[in-house]
Design a protein around this motif. Sequence first.
Motif, PDB file in Angstrom:
ATOM      1  N   LEU A   1      -6.286   5.066 -13.575  1.00  0.00           N
ATOM      2  CA  LEU A   1      -7.086   3.873 -13.298  1.00  0.00           C
ATOM      3  C   LEU A   1      -8.148   3.622 -14.372  1.00  0.00           C
ATOM      4  N   THR A   2      -8.360   2.355 -14.670  1.00  0.00           N
ATOM      5  CA  THR A   2      -9.431   1.945 -15.586  1.00  0.00           C
ATOM      6  C   THR A   2     -10.258   0.854 -14.887  1.00  0.00           C
ATOM      7  N   ASP A   3     -11.329   0.442 -15.543  1.00  0.00           N
ATOM      8  CA  ASP A   3     -12.165  -0.618 -14.961  1.00  0.00           C
ATOM      9  C   ASP A   3     -11.355  -1.891 -14.721  1.00  0.00           C
TER      10      ASP A   3
ATOM     11  N   PRO B   1     -13.154   5.605 -13.548  1.00  0.00           N
ATOM     12  CA  PRO B   1     -12.123   5.404 -14.574  1.00  0.00           C
ATOM     13  C   PRO B   1     -11.590   6.760 -15.045  1.00  0.00           C
ATOM     14  N   GLY B   2     -10.260   6.866 -15.157  1.00  0.00           N
ATOM     15  CA  GLY B   2      -9.649   8.145 -15.515  1.00  0.00           C
ATOM     16  C   GLY B   2      -9.025   8.834 -14.331  1.00  0.00           C
TER      17      GLY B   2
ATOM     18  N   GLY C   1       0.954  -5.838 -16.914  1.00  0.00           N
ATOM     19  CA  GLY C   1       0.297  -5.857 -18.218  1.00  0.00           C
ATOM     20  C   GLY C   1      -0.968  -5.030 -18.325  1.00  0.00           C
ATOM     21  N   ILE C   2      -1.499  -4.517 -17.215  1.00  0.00           N
ATOM     22  CA  ILE C   2      -2.724  -3.708 -17.328  1.00  0.00           C
ATOM     23  C   ILE C   2      -2.491  -2.285 -16.844  1.00  0.00           C
TER      24      ILE C   2
ATOM     25  N   PRO D   1     -16.049   1.127  -9.212  1.00  0.00           N
ATOM     26  CA  PRO D   1     -14.889   0.258  -8.976  1.00  0.00           C
ATOM     27  C   PRO D   1     -14.067   0.768  -7.786  1.00  0.00           C
ATOM     28  N   SER D   2     -13.252  -0.103  -7.234  1.00  0.00           N
ATOM     29  CA  SER D   2     -12.470   0.315  -6.065  1.00  0.00           C
ATOM     30  C   SER D   2     -11.088  -0.340  -6.045  1.00  0.00           C
ATOM     31  N   ILE D   3     -10.224   0.259  -5.245  1.00  0.00           N
ATOM     32  CA  ILE D   3      -8.844  -0.196  -5.053  1.00  0.00           C
ATOM     33  C   ILE D   3      -8.660  -0.350  -3.547  1.00  0.00           C
ATOM     34  N   THR D   4      -7.895  -1.354  -3.135  1.00  0.00           N
ATOM     35  CA  THR D   4      -7.587  -1.480  -1.711  1.00  0.00           C
ATOM     36  C   THR D   4      -6.152  -1.024  -1.466  1.00  0.00           C
ATOM     37  N   PHE D   5      -5.993  -0.070  -0.579  1.00  0.00           N
ATOM     38  CA  PHE D   5      -4.665   0.405  -0.193  1.00  0.00           C
ATOM     39  C   PHE D   5      -4.264  -0.241   1.128  1.00  0.00           C
ATOM     40  N   ILE D   6      -3.015  -0.673   1.210  1.00  0.00           N
ATOM     41  CA  ILE D   6      -2.472  -1.136   2.489  1.00  0.00           C
ATOM     42  C   ILE D   6      -1.529  -0.040   2.962  1.00  0.00           C
ATOM     43  N   ASP D   7      -1.909   0.641   4.048  1.00  0.00           N
ATOM     44  CA  ASP D   7      -1.128   1.804   4.470  1.00  0.00           C
ATOM     45  C   ASP D   7       0.096   1.366   5.289  1.00  0.00           C
ATOM     46  N   PRO D   8       0.972   2.296   5.684  1.00  0.00           N
ATOM     47  CA  PRO D   8       2.213   1.908   6.368  1.00  0.00           C
ATOM     48  C   PRO D   8       1.985   1.212   7.711  1.00  0.00           C
ATOM     49  N   THR D   9       0.778   1.336   8.289  1.00  0.00           N
ATOM     50  CA  THR D   9       0.502   0.606   9.533  1.00  0.00           C
ATOM     51  C   THR D   9      -0.173  -0.736   9.225  1.00  0.00           C
ATOM     52  N   GLU D  10      -0.180  -1.087   7.932  1.00  0.00           N
ATOM     53  CA  GLU D  10      -0.771  -2.334   7.426  1.00  0.00           C
ATOM     54  C   GLU D  10      -2.283  -2.398   7.581  1.00  0.00           C
TER      55      GLU D  10
END
Lengths: 106, 392
Positions: free
Chosen positions: A90-92, A20-21, A59-60, A2-11
């Motif tokens: 983080l979880t699934d 997970p965990g 809620g999650i 699984p993955s997360i998208t980060f938007i950094d300060p320079t966008e």
Amino acid sequence: MPSITFIDPTETEVTASFEPGDTLLKAAYFARVEGILAECGGGCSCATCHVHLDSAWDGIVEPPSLQESDMLAFAVEPTPHSRLACQVELTDAHDGLTVTVAKRQY
Amino acid sequence: MRIAIIGAGQATATLLQTLIRGEFAGTLTVFHDEGPRPVQRPPLSKTFFKTKTADWLVPDDLMQHPQIRWIHRTVTAIDPDAGHVIWDDEHDSFDHIVLATGTRSLKPTIEGASQDTCHTLRTLADAEAILKRITPETQVVIQGSGFLAFEIAHALATTVASVSLLLKTDRAMPQVSEVIATALMEDCPATCYPDTQIEYIQPEMAKLHTSKGPLACDLIISAIGSVPNAELGAPWGLTDQYGIAVDATMQTAHPRVSAMGEVASFPNPHTHRTQRIESIAQANDTAQVLAARLLGNPQPFQATPWFWSDQGAHKLQIAGLATRDDQSTVITHGDNTRVVARHQGEQVTAIEALNQAREFMAARRLFEQGPMNLSDLMQAGSAFSLLQSSRS
């Protein structure tokens, strides 16, 4: 993974995979996301891993502890969606979500 | 510019990240000898015995970065005049050498002790050696009075049969006020023995003999302090009585050598004393100062020291740095919270906040603004109120 998208300060968008965990901080750190300092290394002691979640997280995700809320009060321009990345586990269910890194950590 | 960095702890991780982000143009060679890949140290005494895994200190892309070379060897000497770093039978030349050699655990001599029964805890190898030796039946004795001893006691309490803690004097955690130390002691899962010295151990009988009598013991963990790894600088006159002596920009007396992190000794602008400070904050702050100088933008060290210790459900956070003799005044006292000002007369030197993150953060901001006065703090009632009034 699984993955997360980060938007950094320079966008700039940076995608970080996680297990997970893991915490949001760990995912961000290993993807070398700009703008997250995490001076205490993830101990909820410095408030320099301030991020903003969006409404897709509602809620999650466990709400912040009193300790974290107290620290967040000292972050730069905190909002109701502010969190310390080191305290978000983080979880699934979080796969594919987006996080915006605070413009400034202090 | 070719830079050698000796040691791969927190300061080195921060220096590498800051230099690479700052578009440093040269090469960085890191010499390290604590295992194949550096790990984060704080969790080793906090969560490692539960998670059984360590977190890498340096992200993958810095381990493989084209400007960074990792050499897994012990440096035996430096020659700053020639720019040499020497290890095994080899050497290489550099324009600048950074000593980030940190500290090592002070190891006691205990009569009857073997490698299997006597441990210290600083490196991943130390933590793994302890993990290998403990079972639910193990009776652990911890020797030490500081944060590390208490963190280990909490970390092991649910994993082993018993934890005893031997305090050198009648006082736990002498670096903090008695009010805070007492609150932490009350919830410590170990049996604490004040004023108790080790005499000898009989491992075959699982017995430790102390000045207060015998104790059941399969394993000793000594957390009695550390010594700086300053030996590389000594032949070149780069040391003082504390560690590697540097100025406010982390420069030693030799133009080709700098030092940072726990081994660096310099006049601290907060305490006005020349000292080494062992903390994550000090590692990060000294690395930032050195990085700024190496990037051509020197600025003196200005940071306020801060510390934290996780002990079971308690979080102690300290802004500033007090000496053991500083006075203590309780500012607030709640059910499980305490806030104590340490001070020399009117001058507040540190704020100790137990489970009170807001006071800790407010105190850090106040110290950044300038000196803090005890009467002002008492009148405001809390560091948070004082900060608010200073801003209105």
